[in-house]
Design an enzyme around this catalytic site. Structure first.
Site, PDB file in Angstrom:
ATOM      1  CD  GLN A  33      35.655  41.819  39.362  1.00 12.87           C
ATOM      2  OE1 GLN A  33      35.968  41.605  40.534  1.00 12.87           O
ATOM      3  NE2 GLN A  33      35.164  40.863  38.491  1.00 12.87           N
ATOM      4  NE  ARG A  52      36.122  40.185  49.610  1.00 11.70           N
ATOM      5  CZ  ARG A  52      36.782  39.615  48.692  1.00 11.70           C
ATOM      6  NH1 ARG A  52      35.983  38.950  48.001  1.00 11.70           N
ATOM      7  NH2 ARG A  52      37.818  39.573  48.448  1.00 11.70           N
ATOM      8  CG  HIS A 102      39.377  42.290  44.023  1.00 10.05           C
ATOM      9  ND1 HIS A 102      38.601  41.571  44.963  1.00 10.05           N
ATOM     10  CD2 HIS A 102      39.235  41.604  42.957  1.00 10.05           C
ATOM     11  CE1 HIS A 102      37.991  40.582  44.458  1.00 10.05           C
ATOM     12  NE2 HIS A 102      38.377  40.708  43.134  1.00 10.05           N
ATOM     13  CG  ASN A 143      40.059  38.728  45.944  1.00 11.45           C
ATOM     14  OD1 ASN A 143      39.297  38.138  46.635  1.00 11.45           O
ATOM     15  ND2 ASN A 143      39.958  38.367  44.623  1.00 11.45           N
ATOM     16  CD  GLU A 144      39.644  34.870  43.868  1.00  9.91           C
ATOM     17  OE1 GLU A 144      40.102  35.124  42.769  1.00  9.91           O
ATOM     18  OE2 GLU A 144      38.641  34.522  44.055  1.00  9.91           O
ATOM     19  CG  ASN A 190      37.010  34.626  47.566  1.00  9.24           C
ATOM     20  OD1 ASN A 190      36.623  34.730  48.420  1.00  9.24           O
ATOM     21  ND2 ASN A 190      37.648  35.339  46.877  1.00  9.24           N
ATOM     22  CE1 TYR A 213      34.762  32.769  43.085  1.00  4.71           C
ATOM     23  CE2 TYR A 213      32.421  32.824  41.930  1.00  4.71           C
ATOM     24  CZ  TYR A 213      33.625  33.300  42.874  1.00  4.71           C
ATOM     25  OH  TYR A 213      33.479  34.812  42.937  1.00  4.71           O
ATOM     26  CD  GLU A 253      35.296  36.536  45.250  1.00  2.00           C
ATOM     27  OE1 GLU A 253      35.569  36.015  44.267  1.00  2.00           O
ATOM     28  OE2 GLU A 253      36.435  37.706  45.359  1.00  2.00           O
ATOM     29  CD1 TRP A 307      31.308  36.934  41.646  1.00  2.00           C
ATOM     30  CD2 TRP A 307      32.445  38.341  42.923  1.00  2.00           C
ATOM     31  NE1 TRP A 307      32.223  37.969  40.747  1.00  2.00           N
ATOM     32  CE2 TRP A 307      32.622  38.806  41.722  1.00  2.00           C
ATOM     33  CE3 TRP A 307      32.750  39.151  43.962  1.00  2.00           C
ATOM     34  CZ2 TRP A 307      33.225  39.898  41.513  1.00  2.00           C
ATOM     35  CZ3 TRP A 307      33.385  40.253  43.744  1.00  2.00           C
ATOM     36  CH2 TRP A 307      33.829  40.847  42.563  1.00  2.00           C
ATOM     37  CD  GLU A 360      34.543  36.812  36.359  1.00  3.37           C
ATOM     38  OE1 GLU A 360      33.980  37.460  37.250  1.00  3.37           O
ATOM     39  OE2 GLU A 360      35.576  36.059  36.485  1.00  3.37           O
ATOM     40  CD1 TRP A 361      37.926  38.737  37.489  1.00  3.97           C
ATOM     41  CD2 TRP A 361      39.243  40.465  36.881  1.00  3.97           C
ATOM     42  NE1 TRP A 361      38.227  39.291  38.508  1.00  3.97           N
ATOM     43  CE2 TRP A 361      38.750  40.505  38.132  1.00  3.97           C
ATOM     44  CE3 TRP A 361      40.067  41.536  36.483  1.00  3.97           C
ATOM     45  CZ2 TRP A 361      38.937  41.450  39.313  1.00  3.97           C
ATOM     46  CZ3 TRP A 361      40.149  42.619  37.350  1.00  3.97           C
ATOM     47  CH2 TRP A 361      39.595  42.566  38.610  1.00  3.97           C
TER      48      TRP A 361
HETATM   49  N1  LIG Z   1      42.983  25.695  39.217  1.00 10.89           N
HETATM   50  N2  LIG Z   1      43.660  25.721  38.283  1.00 10.89           N
HETATM   51  N3  LIG Z   1      43.381  26.047  36.960  1.00 10.89           N
HETATM   52  C1  LIG Z   1      44.505  25.773  36.063  1.00 10.89           C
HETATM   53  C2  LIG Z   1      43.617  26.460  34.621  1.00 10.89           C
HETATM   54  O1  LIG Z   1      43.417  27.931  34.712  1.00 10.89           O
HETATM   55  C3  LIG Z   1      42.498  28.271  33.839  1.00 10.89           C
HETATM   56  C4  LIG Z   1      41.621  29.426  34.556  1.00 10.89           C
HETATM   57  O2  LIG Z   1      42.076  29.439  35.936  1.00 10.89           O
HETATM   58  C5  LIG Z   1      40.955  30.090  36.680  1.00 10.89           C
HETATM   59  C6  LIG Z   1      40.835  29.774  38.013  1.00 10.89           C
HETATM   60  C7  LIG Z   1      39.994  30.564  38.787  1.00 10.89           C
HETATM   61  C8  LIG Z   1      39.396  31.589  38.127  1.00 10.89           C
HETATM   62  C9  LIG Z   1      38.450  32.600  39.009  1.00 10.89           C
HETATM   63  C10 LIG Z   1      37.783  33.529  38.686  1.00 10.89           C
HETATM   64  N4  LIG Z   1      36.891  33.901  39.949  1.00 10.89           N
HETATM   65  C11 LIG Z   1      36.120  34.908  40.065  1.00 10.89           C
HETATM   66  C12 LIG Z   1      36.642  36.407  40.694  1.00 10.89           C
HETATM   67  N5  LIG Z   1      37.215  35.833  41.991  1.00 10.89           N
HETATM   68  C13 LIG Z   1      37.359  37.291  42.343  1.00 10.89           C
HETATM   69  C14 LIG Z   1      36.422  38.219  41.598  1.00 10.89           C
HETATM   70  O3  LIG Z   1      37.013  39.293  41.018  1.00 10.89           O
HETATM   71  C15 LIG Z   1      35.582  37.425  40.573  1.00 10.89           C
HETATM   72  O4  LIG Z   1      35.404  38.112  39.377  1.00 10.89           O
HETATM   73  N6  LIG Z   1      37.428  33.261  40.808  1.00 10.89           N
HETATM   74  N7  LIG Z   1      38.207  32.360  40.447  1.00 10.89           N
HETATM   75  C16 LIG Z   1      39.551  31.981  36.955  1.00 10.89           C
HETATM   76  C17 LIG Z   1      40.330  31.220  36.251  1.00 10.89           C
END
Ligand SMILES: N=NNCCOCCOc1ccc(-c2cn(C[C@@H]3NC[C@@H](O)[C@H]3O)nn2)cc1
Length: 447
Positions: free
Chosen positions: A20, A77, A121, A165-166, A294, A296, A353, A399, A406-407
């Site tokens: 990222q 981090r 990550h 991570n996650e 983490n 949000y 995060e 974060w 952002e992906w």
């Molecule tokens: N929960 N059910 N969802 C069902 C439907 O999903 C649709 C999309 O879902 C998601 C859920 C969570 C995320 C997310 C993004 N970040 C932020 C990054 N964390 C690590 C770091 O790199 C940050 O950039 N944290 N979480 C994105 C999409």
């Protein structure tokens, strides 16, 4: 107004991740990861963005560390890019890649900042993915070997280590929902990957202990809170399934040595199966020293037969939202932390995060991200409330330090307390940077 105060030895930090922020995607021996491939796949990333340059932190890390020093954080981090250190995923170590992290970590320590090193990550070497990636059990051992290179290189310099991570994002978001790399939509594949990730985590923790590395090790799952819309049994059960998808599925194996039966049964009913080999669960159940969390957002949830994967639906009760359209739910932060304490005990926790997306741009050199400050104020108040309720919180990382990739949203969604102009790569400290700097200096804020 109340005074929200934190312990003098509290760890105050900020977080980023290699793909990222680093850029330099093709420099000094780095080879492609699955995110390089995914970013180049039409339609996957907003505006066709990719991480070739990102924040150019690979070249600008000294400037970034000066910004961190000004902020006053005592931990930072970041993640190591596996495709920079072992470009083919297995085999030869790329000394030029490792050397970047040597310089980076030494610079952090010179600035009085303790590294929190995330081993994975999401930037899996493409060469490993070509052999099946996380669906291939051999990737588990490849990960342990990669981790061992870093353990031996940075033992004594890095005190805090995070394996994965996650894992929910790496398995289900990336291989069932399909929003992240590599973009599969296959329940059985996602389930098997979730197991291999947990196995890689457990084996890596065991190796960390076997070779006697100093410091502490854990992992960093992401969690959300889903409040039952009513106290009807079916709403409570639907919300539990939603929470358990991220929480129980990735915590029970580590803390209890087994998968949660209510979810195993639910997946089985949907045709979901995966292979667990003899001894796997004992490995995954290896004790960890601390837990990264983490958080949000969250929502209210209720039963809706046949809707979604869990016969559930989110109910928008009118939450304020950030610019990425995520609910602002500080009570959910409190509730999920209490749930973790009640279900898994007194494990030391670092919030690895927490932050908000606000896309304010500089005006005359200033970024008035008031929404982000309010988000921090409400969520840190919830954190303090959880601590007062007995949750063993040791630190907090925002974060993110920098606006970054952002992906699937590319550079369109900004989480940084420092603004990055992605044309010039100029950094601009936002109002939230100065608010956080004051909090770190005082150890308290008014709310
Ligand atoms: N929960 N059910 N969802 C069902 C439907 O999903 C649709 C999309 O879902 C998601 C859920 C969570 C995320 C997310 C993004 N970040 C932020 C990054 N964390 C690590 C770091 O790199 C940050 O950039 N944290 N979480 C994105 C999409």
């Amino acid at each position: 107004m109340a005074i929200i105060q934190f312990p003098k030895d509290f760890l105050w930090g900020a977080a980023t991740a290699s793909y990222q922020v680093e850029g330099a995607a093709n420099e000094d021996g780095r080879k492609p990861s699955i995110w390089d491939t995914f970013s180049r796949t039409p339609g996957k990333i907003k505006n066709g963005d990719h991480g070739d340059v990102a924040c150019d932190s690979y070249h600008r890390y000294e400037e970034d560390i000066e910004i961190m020093a000004d902020l006053g954080i005592n931990v930072y981090r970041f993640s190591v890019a596996w495709p920079r250190v072992i470009p083919d995923g297995v085999g030869e170590v790329n000394e030029r890649g490792l050397d970047f992290y040597r310089r980076f970590i030494d610079k952090l320590l010179d600035a009085g900042i303790e590294p929190i090193l995330t081993l994975y990550h999401w930037d899996l070497p493409q060469a490993l993915h070509d052999q099946g990636g996380w669906a291939n059990r051999a990737t588990v051992d490849a990960f342990v070997k990669y981790a061992e290179v870093l353990f031996k290189e940075f033992d004594g310099k890095v005190k805090y280590w995070l394996t994965i991570n996650e894992p929910w994002c790496v398995s289900f978001l990336s291989n069932f929902i399909g929003e992240h790399a590599p973009g599969n939509r296959d329940l059985n594949l996602a389930l098997q990957i979730s197991h291999h990730l947990l196995l890689a985590h457990g084996k890596t923790v065991q190796r960390f202990r076997e070779i006697g590395i100093s410091g502490k090790i854990g992992y960093a799952p992401n969690v959300e809170w889903k409040e039952p819309f009513s106290n009807r049994k079916e709403d409570i059960e639907a919300s539990r399934r939603e929470v358990g998808f991220l929480l129980d599925w990735f915590f029970d194996p580590v803390f209890k040595g087994q998968y949660p039966k209510f979810l195993v049964d639910w997946f089985n009913e949907k045709g979901g199966t995966f292979e667990i080999k003899e001894g796997d669960m004992e490995i995954i159940n290896e004790r960890i020293d601390f837990l990264g969390i983490n958080f949000y957002t969250g929502s209210y949830s209720r039963y809706k037969k046949g809707h979604g994967f869990f016969d559930s639906e989110n109910v928008d009760i009118g939450f304020a939202k950030t610019d990425i359209n995520w609910n602002i739910f500080p009570d959910g932060f409190y509730k999920v932390l209490l749930e973790i304490k009640n279900k898994y005990g007194d494990i030391p926790i670092v919030i690895t995060e927490n932050g908000a997306c606000y896309n304010n741009e500089p005006e005359f050199g200033r970024v008035k991200d008031t929404g982000r400050i309010k988000y921090f104020q409400s969520h840190l108040a919830s954190l303090r409330r959880a601590m007062d309720s007995g949750v063993n919180i040791k630190g907090y990382c925002v974060w993110s330090l920098l606006d970054n990739f952002e992906w699937a949203h590319g550079y369109s969604m900004r989480f940084g307390i420092v603004h990055v102009d992605f044309r010039t790569l100029d950094r601009t400290k936002k109002d939230s940077f100065y608010w956080y700097k004051q909090l770190i200096r005082n150890g308290w804020y008014e709310y």
